[in-house]
Each structure stands twice: as C-alpha cells, then as structure tokens.
Write a protein that holds these residues in place. Structure first.
Motif, PDB file in Angstrom:
ATOM      1  N   ALA A  25       0.861  -1.193   0.000  1.00  0.00           N
ATOM      2  CA  ALA A  25       0.000   0.000   0.000  1.00  0.00           C
ATOM      3  C   ALA A  25       0.891   1.235   0.000  1.00  0.00           C
ATOM      4  O   ALA A  25       1.842   1.327   0.773  1.00  0.00           O
ATOM      5  CB  ALA A  25      -0.876  -0.004   1.251  1.00  0.00           C
ATOM      6  N   LEU A  26       0.573   2.194  -0.863  1.00  0.00           N
ATOM      7  CA  LEU A  26       1.386   3.413  -0.986  1.00  0.00           C
ATOM      8  C   LEU A  26       0.469   4.611  -1.193  1.00  0.00           C
ATOM      9  O   LEU A  26      -0.036   4.827  -2.303  1.00  0.00           O
ATOM     10  CB  LEU A  26       2.331   3.291  -2.180  1.00  0.00           C
ATOM     11  N   SER A  27       0.255   5.348  -0.150  1.00  0.00           N
ATOM     12  CA  SER A  27      -0.620   6.508  -0.236  1.00  0.00           C
ATOM     13  C   SER A  27      -0.089   7.498  -1.283  1.00  0.00           C
ATOM     14  O   SER A  27       1.101   7.800  -1.315  1.00  0.00           O
ATOM     15  CB  SER A  27      -0.635   7.168   1.149  1.00  0.00           C
ATOM     16  N   VAL A  50      -4.125   3.769   1.516  1.00  0.00           N
ATOM     17  CA  VAL A  50      -4.918   3.728   2.748  1.00  0.00           C
ATOM     18  C   VAL A  50      -6.090   4.713   2.655  1.00  0.00           C
ATOM     19  O   VAL A  50      -5.966   5.793   2.079  1.00  0.00           O
ATOM     20  CB  VAL A  50      -4.026   4.034   3.980  1.00  0.00           C
ATOM     21  N   GLN A  81      -7.228  -0.983   2.098  1.00  0.00           N
ATOM     22  CA  GLN A  81      -6.644  -0.687   3.412  1.00  0.00           C
ATOM     23  C   GLN A  81      -7.362   0.459   4.108  1.00  0.00           C
ATOM     24  O   GLN A  81      -7.765   1.433   3.484  1.00  0.00           O
ATOM     25  CB  GLN A  81      -5.157  -0.344   3.279  1.00  0.00           C
ATOM     26  N   ASN A 108      -4.592  -0.491   8.947  1.00  0.00           N
ATOM     27  CA  ASN A 108      -3.317   0.233   9.023  1.00  0.00           C
ATOM     28  C   ASN A 108      -3.008   0.663  10.452  1.00  0.00           C
ATOM     29  O   ASN A 108      -3.667   1.537  10.999  1.00  0.00           O
ATOM     30  CB  ASN A 108      -3.363   1.452   8.091  1.00  0.00           C
ATOM     31  N   LYS A 152      -1.364  -4.189   9.075  1.00  0.00           N
ATOM     32  CA  LYS A 152       0.000  -3.709   8.799  1.00  0.00           C
ATOM     33  C   LYS A 152       0.507  -2.975  10.030  1.00  0.00           C
ATOM     34  O   LYS A 152      -0.172  -2.078  10.550  1.00  0.00           O
ATOM     35  CB  LYS A 152      -0.070  -2.744   7.609  1.00  0.00           C
ATOM     36  N   HIS A 185       6.555  -3.784   9.038  1.00  0.00           N
ATOM     37  CA  HIS A 185       7.585  -2.877   8.533  1.00  0.00           C
ATOM     38  C   HIS A 185       8.608  -2.733   9.651  1.00  0.00           C
ATOM     39  O   HIS A 185       8.255  -2.292  10.749  1.00  0.00           O
ATOM     40  CB  HIS A 185       6.929  -1.532   8.162  1.00  0.00           C
ATOM     41  N   ARG A 187      10.667  -0.751  10.744  1.00  0.00           N
ATOM     42  CA  ARG A 187      11.049   0.533  11.339  1.00  0.00           C
ATOM     43  C   ARG A 187      10.028   0.876  12.427  1.00  0.00           C
ATOM     44  O   ARG A 187       8.901   0.384  12.395  1.00  0.00           O
ATOM     45  CB  ARG A 187      11.050   1.668  10.297  1.00  0.00           C
ATOM     46  N   TYR A 193      11.010   7.192   8.151  1.00  0.00           N
ATOM     47  CA  TYR A 193      11.754   6.492   7.097  1.00  0.00           C
ATOM     48  C   TYR A 193      13.261   6.639   7.278  1.00  0.00           C
ATOM     49  O   TYR A 193      14.028   6.317   6.379  1.00  0.00           O
ATOM     50  CB  TYR A 193      11.317   6.990   5.707  1.00  0.00           C
ATOM     51  N   SER A 218       8.278  -5.875   5.284  1.00  0.00           N
ATOM     52  CA  SER A 218       8.368  -4.613   4.543  1.00  0.00           C
ATOM     53  C   SER A 218       9.567  -3.824   5.059  1.00  0.00           C
ATOM     54  O   SER A 218       9.875  -3.844   6.245  1.00  0.00           O
ATOM     55  CB  SER A 218       7.081  -3.804   4.750  1.00  0.00           C
ATOM     56  N   ASP A 220      12.961  -1.447   2.952  1.00  0.00           N
ATOM     57  CA  ASP A 220      14.234  -1.508   2.231  1.00  0.00           C
ATOM     58  C   ASP A 220      14.280  -2.613   1.179  1.00  0.00           C
ATOM     59  O   ASP A 220      15.287  -3.315   1.053  1.00  0.00           O
ATOM     60  CB  ASP A 220      15.411  -1.668   3.215  1.00  0.00           C
ATOM     61  N   LEU A 221      13.210  -2.731   0.407  1.00  0.00           N
ATOM     62  CA  LEU A 221      13.191  -3.707  -0.698  1.00  0.00           C
ATOM     63  C   LEU A 221      13.248  -2.907  -2.000  1.00  0.00           C
ATOM     64  O   LEU A 221      12.228  -2.474  -2.520  1.00  0.00           O
ATOM     65  CB  LEU A 221      11.921  -4.562  -0.618  1.00  0.00           C
ATOM     66  N   ARG A 243       8.472   1.527  -1.941  1.00  0.00           N
ATOM     67  CA  ARG A 243       9.089   2.575  -2.764  1.00  0.00           C
ATOM     68  C   ARG A 243       9.798   1.989  -3.982  1.00  0.00           C
ATOM     69  O   ARG A 243       9.830   2.608  -5.048  1.00  0.00           O
ATOM     70  CB  ARG A 243      10.068   3.395  -1.907  1.00  0.00           C
TER      71      ARG A 243
HETATM   72  C1  FMN Z   1       4.828   7.647  -0.153  1.00  0.00           C
HETATM   73  C2  FMN Z   1       4.503   6.487   0.757  1.00  0.00           C
HETATM   74  C3  FMN Z   1       3.189   6.172   1.009  1.00  0.00           C
HETATM   75  C4  FMN Z   1       2.866   5.089   1.848  1.00  0.00           C
HETATM   76  N1  FMN Z   1       1.565   4.784   2.065  1.00  0.00           N
HETATM   77  C5  FMN Z   1       1.245   3.704   2.809  1.00  0.00           C
HETATM   78  C6  FMN Z   1      -0.121   3.314   2.973  1.00  0.00           C
HETATM   79  O1  FMN Z   1      -1.055   3.940   2.463  1.00  0.00           O
HETATM   80  N2  FMN Z   1      -0.372   2.212   3.740  1.00  0.00           N
HETATM   81  C7  FMN Z   1       0.649   1.472   4.320  1.00  0.00           C
HETATM   82  O2  FMN Z   1       0.380   0.480   4.992  1.00  0.00           O
HETATM   83  N3  FMN Z   1       1.936   1.817   4.167  1.00  0.00           N
HETATM   84  C8  FMN Z   1       2.255   2.900   3.416  1.00  0.00           C
HETATM   85  N4  FMN Z   1       3.568   3.215   3.225  1.00  0.00           N
HETATM   86  C9  FMN Z   1       4.615   2.345   3.787  1.00  0.00           C
HETATM   87  C10 FMN Z   1       5.088   1.315   2.766  1.00  0.00           C
HETATM   88  O3  FMN Z   1       4.062   0.418   2.419  1.00  0.00           O
HETATM   89  C11 FMN Z   1       6.297   0.507   3.305  1.00  0.00           C
HETATM   90  O4  FMN Z   1       5.921  -0.197   4.455  1.00  0.00           O
HETATM   91  C12 FMN Z   1       7.488   1.400   3.616  1.00  0.00           C
HETATM   92  O5  FMN Z   1       7.710   2.335   2.580  1.00  0.00           O
HETATM   93  C13 FMN Z   1       8.754   0.583   3.846  1.00  0.00           C
HETATM   94  O6  FMN Z   1       9.132  -0.086   2.683  1.00  0.00           O
HETATM   95  P1  FMN Z   1      10.355   0.455   1.739  1.00  0.00           P
HETATM   96  O7  FMN Z   1      11.471   0.873   2.682  1.00  0.00           O
HETATM   97  O8  FMN Z   1      10.678  -0.756   0.903  1.00  0.00           O
HETATM   98  O9  FMN Z   1       9.811   1.601   0.958  1.00  0.00           O
HETATM   99  C14 FMN Z   1       3.912   4.317   2.436  1.00  0.00           C
HETATM  100  C15 FMN Z   1       5.224   4.646   2.161  1.00  0.00           C
HETATM  101  C16 FMN Z   1       5.545   5.707   1.343  1.00  0.00           C
HETATM  102  C17 FMN Z   1       6.991   6.019   1.071  1.00  0.00           C
END
Ligand code: FMN
Length: 354
Positions: A25-27, A50, A81, A108, A152, A185, A187, A193, A218, A220-221, A243
């Motif tokens: 999921a990526l807002s 989300v 989500q 979430n 999540k 995740h 972190r 981040y 989740s 750093d992939l 990302r």
């Molecule tokens: C721009 C952005 C939007 C995100 N939106 C959501 C979201 O809507 N729901 C969610 O569970 N995680 C969201 N995340 C978290 C990511 O799903 C993921 O857990 C996090 O980026 C760590 O993975 P990465 O280091 O591989 O990017 C978002 C992350 C980013 C950078």
C-alpha cells in the motif's frame, strides 16, 4: 544473488496469492493504474492507498474521489486498506471496502504522519494494545468470513521495551481475533523512514508466530534480489515492495526470474519503458480525467526516469510538463526504441532515508 530456497506460494486466508512478492500500500501512488501495471508485470497481489474510515462512510458514487474504490476486472486479488480511530467507525468502513469489491481488508497500524498520529490513527494504535485489538476483533467480526482481514504494523511506536511488548501483545491479539496475515515494517513509528528497516525483527516475529498466521515483511526492498533475500534471511511468508515499485514495475518480473533460478533480465529498453509509461498515462486518464491525468502522472514519470541512463536530465524535464502532448514529445525524443535502460540503483532510497 541466487536464491537457495524454494519459494512457497502464498495464501492469505482462503485467497490464493501465489508468488509471495507483492505490491505494498502506498498513499498517493497505489491507485488503480499503478496496481494494474504492477499486476501486468508479475505482482501477484496489490494493495490500494490507505483510506480513512470517515472518508469511506461519507463517500457517494458521484463524488470526484470515488476512484479510490475503483477496481479493474483484471486486478483481483486486491486489498483495501483502512485507517481510523474508533473501533465502531472502523468496522463500518471495512464494510464499505468489502462492498466495493476488495478481496482482503487490511488494517493500518503503521502510518507515521504527525497529523495522523495526532488524531489517534495509524501508528498511534501501537501504543494502545487494548484499542488496537478491539479494532481488529470488530473488523474481523463484521467482515464476512470469506474475506480475510489482515493488519500492517511497524515494529513498535519507538525503541523502548514497552513498545516491543505492545507490538507482541497486538500480534497475539491479531491471531486470537482470527486475522489471516500481518505485514511488519521493520522501522518504528518514531523512526519514520530514517535509518534501516530491522530485518532481524522479522525473524523474531516469524519464530514467535510459527504457522499460526502469515507474516509479510516490509522495508528496504529496492531491487529484485532484495525481496528474495528478505524471505531467505528471515523465514517469513512473503514481502511487500513499496518505494522500490514506484516507477519500476519491472521489479516484479525480475523477482520472478530470479526466483525461478533464471538470470536477472536486462533492464527494460527505453522503448519498453515508454510503452509502459504511455499505458500508465492512459489508465490515469480513464481513472481520473484527461485534464487531471498530467499532474498525477508527473510524480510517476519522475520515478520512471530513474530507469533512464540520463535520468537527471529526463527527470528535470518531467517536473515541468503540463499536458499529455508535452510528455509524448519527451518520450518521442528521449526514449528511442532499442536503447538500453539501466537498473534503478539499489541505494536510491537508502541514501534518501539515512
Ligand atoms: C509515499 C509512501 C506512502 C505510503 N503509504 C502507505 C499506505 O497507504 N499504507 C501502508 O500500509 N503503508 C504505506 N507506506 C509504507 C510502505 O508500504 C512501506 O511499508 C514502507 O515504505 C517501507 O518499505 P520500503 O522501505 O521498501 O519503501 C507508504 C510509504 C511511502 C513512502
């Protein structure tokens, strides 16, 4: 890296996912166009952006924002989500997502945005296990049995022992409530981040739960090998690419090749990239409108530009464009069909998040 393990196909509840490397999921990004492009490049499952429970409850079919609930026929399985504060509203929001056709409902408890935390939503719930577990229980109760409910979480609100205990209390509560999977995740909420995602924590979580619930990882992939390495190192059931998938849907087909013990495919040629960018643009025009699509596509094209050998120049061009014609002109001039692309550098986001 060559995988030394056989990847087990992933199932979440009664939903068969298959290849265990999926799209997170990526807002602001994982809308219908991005999800569909990811599916067409080998993502076996994707999650929408989300949505707030209050937003879902107020949504009518005519509204401009209704595209949040759009699902393409080729998409399923797709996860919806949900984020909120009150257990009651939360479960009502979940019902809306089921009605819209999402195949899995994901809760979430991870969002680290200040405004969200201030309103007792997202990652805030990691600091109040009883409320968090109540939300999971009610959501599981209200959603019909055939739809899996998942959650999540970040690895804690911060690095304290209390935060760690709360994480495991909620994890056990999720299992008791009948959830099908947890995405972790690595972190903390406080960390946002910054700094690395702690993969060792995922191993601990997997050892703790055994086979009682599926664990997805989740954090750093950023390359095709990363997802396989996370599964291999931690023993978890699957991973969600976040990302690393924005502007790089090829990460999924590359992951599949590596998992099949084939060589890493070459990066997409500039011609292949342009085809996908055009497809993405068209989907965006259909999902939103031809007027809105150019501004929405800018942020995606900026990410796609990372696959171009002259990415800095191309990126600078994309940041200024206002119409489909202008985007097409850049593609025509700077994306010749046979010219090789480049792999998105693995340290792109790592460098940004340090
Ligand atoms: C721009 C952005 C939007 C995100 N939106 C959501 C979201 O809507 N729901 C969610 O569970 N995680 C969201 N995340 C978290 C990511 O799903 C993921 O857990 C996090 O980026 C760590 O993975 P990465 O280091 O591989 O990017 C978002 C992350 C980013 C950078």
């Amino acid at each position: 890296m060559k995988p030394t393990l056989e990847l087990k196909p992933l199932t979440i509840g009664n939903v068969s996912i298959g290849f265990p490397i999926v799209q997170a999921a990526l807002s602001g990004y994982s809308d219908l166009p991005m999800r569909l492009i990811a599916r067409r490049h080998g993502a076996s499952y994707t999650l929408c952006e989300v949505m707030l429970d209050q937003f879902l409850l107020s949504l009518t079919k005519r509204q401009k924002t209704k595209h949040f609930l759009d699902i393409h026929p080729d998409e399923p399985p797709v996860g919806g989500q949900l984020m909120g504060a009150e257990p009651e509203q939360f479960s009502a929001g979940a019902v809306k997502l089921v009605e819209a056709g999402f195949n899995i409902i994901d809760v979430n408890f991870g969002c680290p945005v200040k405004k969200v935390l201030g309103r007792c939503r997202g990652g805030f719930h990691l600091s109040q296990p009883p409320v968090a577990i109540e939300i999971l229980r009610r959501t599981r109760e209200i959603v019909r049995d055939s739809i899996p409910v998942t959650v999540k979480m970040r690895r804690g609100i911060d690095d304290s022992n209390q935060a760690r205990d709360s994480f495991f209390e909620i994890l056990d509560g999720a299992i008791d409530a009948g959830l099908a999977a947890v995405t972790v995740h690595g972190r903390t909420v406080k960390q946002r981040y910054n700094g690395p995602s702690r993969w060792n924590f995922l191993s601990e979580v997997k050892q703790h739960v055994g086979d009682r619930i599926k664990i997805l990882g989740s954090g750093d992939l950023f390359s095709a090998a990363d997802g396989l390495r996370m599964i291999q190192q931690t023993g978890i059931d699957g991973v969600t690419i976040a990302r690393g998938a924005i502007g790089n849907p090829w990460i999924f087909s590359q992951s599949r090749a590596l998992a099949a013990d084939a060589p890493l495919p070459p990066p997409p040629t500039l011609g292949e990239q342009a085809d996908v960018m055009r497809e993405h643009f068209s989907l965006s025009e259909q999902t939103y409108s031809p007027e809105r699509a150019p501004m929405i596509m800018r942020k995606f094209y900026i990410k796609y530009s990372q696959n171009h050998p002259e990415h800095e120049i191309i990126r600078a061009m994309f940041t200024k464009l206002r119409s489909r014609e202008e985007f097409e002109a850049v593609l025509d001039k700077h994306y010749p069909a046979d010219r090789p692309g480049r792999y998105v550098p693995n340290d792109l986001y790592r460098a940004q998040s340090e």
